[in-house]
Structures are given as structure tokens and as C-alpha cells.
Design an enzyme around this catalytic site. Structure first.
Site, PDB file in Angstrom:
ATOM      1  CG  ASP A  79     -65.038 -39.569  -9.544  1.00 34.82           C
ATOM      2  OD1 ASP A  79     -64.468 -38.735 -10.176  1.00 34.82           O
ATOM      3  OD2 ASP A  79     -65.589 -40.358  -9.986  1.00 34.82           O
ATOM      4  CG  HIS A 291     -35.300 -30.929  -8.676  1.00 39.88           C
ATOM      5  ND1 HIS A 291     -35.460 -31.167  -7.741  1.00 39.88           N
ATOM      6  CD2 HIS A 291     -34.199 -31.385  -9.025  1.00 39.88           C
ATOM      7  CE1 HIS A 291     -34.636 -32.349  -6.900  1.00 39.88           C
ATOM      8  NE2 HIS A 291     -33.321 -32.285  -7.832  1.00 39.88           N
ATOM      9  CG  ASP A 308     -32.492 -36.266 -12.054  1.00 38.10           C
ATOM     10  OD1 ASP A 308     -32.243 -37.321 -12.268  1.00 38.10           O
ATOM     11  OD2 ASP A 308     -31.381 -35.273 -11.906  1.00 38.10           O
ATOM     12  CG  ASP A 319     -31.771 -40.583  -9.486  1.00 38.42           C
ATOM     13  OD1 ASP A 319     -31.617 -39.922 -10.573  1.00 38.42           O
ATOM     14  OD2 ASP A 319     -30.855 -39.424  -8.444  1.00 38.42           O
ATOM     15  CG  HIS A 391     -26.821 -29.465  -6.674  1.00 38.83           C
ATOM     16  ND1 HIS A 391     -26.199 -31.204  -7.284  1.00 38.83           N
ATOM     17  CD2 HIS A 391     -26.784 -29.055  -8.537  1.00 38.83           C
ATOM     18  CE1 HIS A 391     -25.966 -31.263  -8.698  1.00 38.83           C
ATOM     19  NE2 HIS A 391     -26.290 -30.149  -8.914  1.00 38.83           N
ATOM     20  CG  HIS A 395     -29.745 -38.671  -3.381  1.00 36.22           C
ATOM     21  ND1 HIS A 395     -30.349 -40.029  -3.801  1.00 36.22           N
ATOM     22  CD2 HIS A 395     -29.946 -38.056  -4.987  1.00 36.22           C
ATOM     23  CE1 HIS A 395     -30.875 -39.851  -5.061  1.00 36.22           C
ATOM     24  NE2 HIS A 395     -30.728 -38.634  -5.695  1.00 36.22           N
ATOM     25  CG  HIS A 402     -33.828 -37.431  -2.640  1.00 39.72           C
ATOM     26  ND1 HIS A 402     -34.320 -36.327  -3.133  1.00 39.72           N
ATOM     27  CD2 HIS A 402     -33.103 -37.675  -4.276  1.00 39.72           C
ATOM     28  CE1 HIS A 402     -33.796 -35.791  -3.992  1.00 39.72           C
ATOM     29  NE2 HIS A 402     -33.486 -36.658  -4.838  1.00 39.72           N
ATOM     30  CD  GLU A 419     -27.704 -36.552  -7.635  1.00 38.01           C
ATOM     31  OE1 GLU A 419     -28.632 -35.525  -9.333  1.00 38.01           O
ATOM     32  OE2 GLU A 419     -28.570 -37.329  -7.228  1.00 38.01           O
ATOM     33  CE1 TYR A 423     -27.927 -29.317 -13.444  1.00 31.74           C
ATOM     34  CE2 TYR A 423     -26.361 -27.796 -11.507  1.00 31.74           C
ATOM     35  CZ  TYR A 423     -27.448 -28.669 -12.315  1.00 31.74           C
ATOM     36  OH  TYR A 423     -27.148 -29.798 -12.032  1.00 31.74           O
ATOM     37  NE  ARG A 440     -29.377 -33.418 -12.291  1.00 32.58           N
ATOM     38  CZ  ARG A 440     -29.756 -32.445 -12.263  1.00 32.58           C
ATOM     39  NH1 ARG A 440     -29.170 -30.926 -12.499  1.00 32.58           N
ATOM     40  NH2 ARG A 440     -31.302 -33.123 -12.319  1.00 32.58           N
ATOM     41  CD  GLU A 442     -28.441 -39.255  -9.778  1.00 30.94           C
ATOM     42  OE1 GLU A 442     -28.950 -38.514 -10.690  1.00 30.94           O
ATOM     43  OE2 GLU A 442     -28.496 -38.870  -8.937  1.00 30.94           O
TER      44      GLU A 442
HETATM   45  N1  GLY Z   1     -33.558 -36.976  -9.601  1.00 28.83           N
HETATM   46  C1  GLY Z   1     -33.056 -36.033  -9.255  1.00 28.83           C
HETATM   47  C2  GLY Z   1     -32.272 -35.676  -7.800  1.00 28.83           C
HETATM   48  O1  GLY Z   1     -31.689 -36.447  -7.760  1.00 28.83           O
HETATM   49  O2  GLY Z   1     -32.699 -34.893  -7.255  1.00 28.83           O
HETATM   50 MN    MN Z   2     -30.153 -38.346  -7.351  1.00 33.08          MN
END
Ligand code: GLY
Ligand code: MN
Length: 484
Positions: A79, A291, A308, A319, A391, A395, A402, A419, A423, A440, A442
Site C-alpha cells: 500500500d 549512472h 553529477d 544538472d 556518451h 541534452h 533530459h 558534459e 572514464y 565528467r 557538466e
Molecule cells: N545527470 C545525468 C545525465 O545527464 O545523464
Molecule cells: Mn546531464
């Protein structure tokens, strides 16, 4: 609850006996005792939402109707439900944050017995026994008075609501995906709204278009209105404060979750409702997991820490990523990789200009990373950079972290991230001195008529600036957060 269930049954029975009737006679006489009061005084205004509904209407072709449904309530277990998250499109158009709702926008004003309107919303009814458990609801009257949407009705009315969809040439829907529970006793829950929509358009499937609204919302939401920018700037400022406090507080021996706790304390303490996405706080080997969100490791002096994070403020998410040396001093290898990412990011930001292709910042950043990794001998061909920078860089940012957008050319008023990252996990085919370095960086960039504006430049980014801030004391250092 029971009273409403009985009333809706009554309405149902009357309708069955006498056929469909006008809206007002479908409304049970529920006395509204009080309205919810909003505690925040900096929410998007009713004028903003009304304007967004009008802009959507203008984009719709003649003889069309758009239906925007609330997102389903997601059950966590038994619940207990997950915290409710509204369909950002419905929030954008109305400000409503309650489930089990349906908004109809008509291109032209429509006649419904006693009313003539170009928009109607169906919302969950007031219910004192449920409100004791789940919190106050607006109800139809509250939607009228607080959100200024004049034609608001309880959601169970939709089932018997006399609307002839065959009169429209186009039926556009923004329907929730996935499975959601149908409470058989509730004629107005989301499952019922969807079911009765399908019943009403039974033979009209050829008019149903599920793509149009996706495109239109991407187009509209890509460009931020001034009121949205205020909230986004606030979300970003809070996130910068959290990054800075962590820089002051970070010490070897802390757990990743303790670093996360400092960040999310700053979020909440500044009024952000939630993190806009699970905070990524990954040290050492975890800095190489894009992630990573479990955040359980004990941080050691030689770890890099990827942070991040993004506060969500009144629906809008920041972000911002920074990467720190846990002991406050970057090693030579860490400095080398860090500065490549920084140079790549700057190259990307430089081309965040009106008219450039959405992917151009990413292409620029990749060019820098490829050339530098080649020169260091970490890769032997430029195209191998994908192994360590796997990557894209960008975005849109907004009601979703995103966010939706058209991904065409960059336009003034849109906000994108830049960003890049590198790695190098353990056992990578390069000198082991590079292993377990993940970096990273960003920032959130507002596209303007001229130079890009870095909305998140309120947090240090060069190694010198970061090392200097990490020498400062934090209030959190007085708490028992390091085990040495
Ligand atoms: N902040 C996570 C990403 O942009 O994927
Ligand atoms: Mn991002």
C-alpha cells in the site's frame, strides 16, 4: 469517499435510466469546505499556464481536440506508492500536480449544453476521508479558483460526458504508457478516463494521432519562457551551492552516501522539492560508471569523485557535474585527464550558439578528447576515444532533466548541458597509472542571441579553484562523517 462513490453510482444510475444529460445535472452536490492553499508564492502563474494553453491551441489545426492525461500513480509495494510525479506536459499547461486528471483543449470553442468553451479539465474530486491520508485536493472548485481554469469537473463525470468526437477532424492524445491499476470502484481514476476515452472514439481510430502532441510539446518546451527561467536559475543556484558545500566538506574516509547527504541537505534546505534524478556520487572505480547511484563506497584519499547532481525546484531540474580529488589535491595523472575534459568542455561551450547544430558541442568536445588521448598514448587511433568517452555531451534541460526538444539547430531561450567525460576503468588497455580515473564536467548553458550564458558558473571548475575551495571549512566537518 463512500459518499462520493454513492453519489457517482447515483449519477450513473440516473444516466442509464434517462440517457445522457447535461454537465451540470451530472454534478453531485458536494459541499466544498475549504480549498487547498499553496504554501509557495513563487509558482508559475495562472497567466503563464493560460498562455501556454493558448499557444498550443494556435498550433493545432482546424477542427481538432487535444487530450492530455495525468501520469499514473506508481505503486512501490503493497500500500505504498512512489512520490507522485505529474505528466510535465499537463503541469506546463495547468500547474496541476494531482493524479487522475484529463485536460481537453479544443481548437474552436465547443457547445456543451449550458456551456461554450475551448477547454475543459476533469480532476479528482474532494474526498475528506482520502485527504486525511494523502493530503488536500483541489477538486473542481479549487481548480477553478486556484488555477483559474473555468470549466473544471470531477473526473467521474467524463464517463457520461456527452462529447461527440466525430465532430473533430483530428484527435490528438498524450496518453500515459505502461500498465496502471484500475480501481473498479472508481469511475474517475486514470484507468477509467483512458477506458472511456477509447469507448468514445471507438470507430474513430483513424482520427487518433499520438505523435502530434509529442512534436508540439518538444517545440514549445525547448524554448524557456521568462517565468521558467526564473525557476531554472533557482534550481541551478541551489545545485551550485550543494556542489560548493561538498567541496568544503569532502574528506577521505567519508562514505559516498554521506557526500550525497550533504548535497541533498542543501537541496531540501533551500526549498527544492526533490533531486531531479538520483544523485550520482561515485568515487574511485565508481567514477567510471556513468549512472552510478548506489553510493555506498568508503572514499579513499586517492579517489576521484564524480558528483553529477541536480535540484528540482517547482518542477524544473538542474544538472551540474563536478569531479573532485577526494583528498583535495589532484595527482599528476588526475590533473592531466581533468584538464583534457575541461578543454573539451570549453570547446563545446564555445559553439553553443544560435543556429549551430544541436550535436556540434559534442563533436567539438570529442575532437579534443580524441586528439589528447592519442597524444598521451591512451589510444592509438582517434576513433578509439569512444572506449573512454562513450556518451554524447548534451541534452535539453527543463521540466525533465533530459528535457524534450527538437534536437535541430540551437535556439535562443533553450538550455542545454555540455558534459564531456573520460572514464578509464581498471584493466583498460593502457598504462595502469590511468586506471580508475573517471572525470565528467557538466554545465547548464542558456543559448542566447549572442554568447552562451553558463548558468552554472557559480561553482568552481578549474583545478586551482576547486583545490582552493576544498581547503575551506564546512559546517558538516563538525559532524562525525570521517572515520580516517
Ligand atoms: N545527470 C545525468 C545525465 O545527464 O545523464
Ligand atoms: Mn546531464
Amino acid at each position: 469517499m463512500k459518499r462520493i462513490a454513492v453519489l457517482s453510482l447515483l449519477v450513473f444510475a440516473i444516466t442509464k435510466i434517462f440517457g445522457q444529460t447535461n454537465i451540470d445535472s451530472l454534478k453531485p452536490d458536494i459541499k466544498v469546505v475549504e480549498h487547498i492553499s499553496f504554501y509557495d508564492n513563487d509558482l508559475l502563474s495562472n497567466e503563464f499556464h493560460a498562455d501556454r494553453r493558448q499557444v498550443l491551441r494556435e498550433k493545432m489545426p482546424d477542427s481538432s481536440v487535444a487530450l492530455v492525461f495525468a501520469y499514473p500513480v506508481q505503486n512501490r509495494s503493497n500500500d505504498v506508492d512512489f512520490e507522485y510525479h505529474q505528466n510535465p506536459n499537463l503541469y506546463y499547461l495547468t500547474g496541476l500536480i494531482e493524479p487522475h486528471a484529463l485536460l481537453l483543449i479544443f481548437k474552436e470553442k465547443q457547445d456543451f449544453d449550458s456551456i461554450k468553451t475551448d477547454e475543459i479539465i476533469f480532476v479528482q474530486p474532494r474526498d475528506s476521508s482520502r485527504e486525511i491520508w494523502d493530503g488536500k485536493r483541489l477538486g473542481a472548485e479549487g481548480v477553478k479558483s486556484k488555477l483559474d481554469i473555468l470549466h473544471a469537473y470531477e473526473n467521474y463525470i467524463f464517463a457520461d460526458f456527452l462529447i461527440d468526437f466525430s465532430r473533430f477532424n483530428h484527435i490528438f492524445s498524450d496518453l500515459p504508457s505502461g500498465d496502471f491499476t484500475d480501481d473498479k470502484r472508481n469511475r474517475g481514476d486514470l484507468a477509467s478516463l483512458v477506458k472511456h476515452f477509447h469507448i468514445k472514439i471507438d470507430t474513430l481510430q483513424n482520427k487518433l494521432d499520438r505523435h502530434f502532441l509529442r512534436e508540439v510539446f518538444a517545440d514549445l518546451r525547448e524554448i524557456k519562457q521568462p517565468e521558467e527561467l526564473v525557476l531554472l536559475r533557482k534550481a541551478i543556484d541551489i545545485t551550485c551551492d550543494a556542489q560548493k558545500e561538498l567541496m568544503r566538506a569532502l574528506l577521505p574516509g567519508m562514505k559516498e552516501y554521506q557526500a550525497e547527504a550533504i548535497i541533498e541537505y542543501i537541496f531540501k534546505n533551500n526549498g527544492a522539492e526533490y533531486p531531479g534524478f538520483p544523485s550520482i556520487v561515485g568515487g574511485g572505480e565508481n567514477s567510471c560508471i556513468l549512472h552510478y547511484t548506489s553510493n555506498r563506497k568508503t572514499l579513499t584519499w586517492d579517489d576521484m569523485l564524480v558528483v553529477d547532481i541536480g535540484a528540482e525546484y517547482h518542477g524544473y531540474s538542474a544538472d551540474v557535474t563536478r569531479t573532485l580529488a577526494v583528498d583535495g589535491e589532484f595527482s599528476e595523472e588526475q590533473k592531466t585527464i581533468y584538464n583534457i575534459v575541461l578543454e573539451a568542455q570549453q570547446a563545446g561551450i564555445n559553439v553553443c550558439k544560435k543556429g549551430n547544430k544541436f550535436w556540434q558541442p559534442g563533436d567539438e568536445a570529442r575532437r579534443v578528447v580524441s586528439q589528447r588521448l592519442l597524444k598521451l598514448g591512451i589510444i592509438s587511433k582517434e576513433k578509439q576515444s569512444r572506449q573512454y568517452f562513450m556518451h554524447g555531451t548534451s541534452h535539453y534541460l527543463g521540466l525533465d532533466v533530459h528535457d524534450v526538444g527538437l534536437y535541430g539547430n540551437l535556439k535562443p531561450g533553450s538550455i542545454i548541458t555540455v558534459e564531456p567525460g573520460i572514464y578509464i576503468p581498471k584493466n583498460s588497455p593502457c598504462d595502469p597509472k590511468w586506471w580508475n580515473i573517471g572525470v565528467r564536467i557538466e554545465d547548464d548553458i542558456l543559448i542566447t542571441e549572442g554568447r552562451p550564458e553558463i548558468l552554472s558558473d557559480c561553482v568552481p571548475k578549474t583545478i586551482e579553484e576547486i583545490e582552493a575551495l576544498m581547503k575551506e571549512e564546512s559546517l558538516f566537518n563538525k559532524m562525525d562523517q570521517k572515520s580516517e
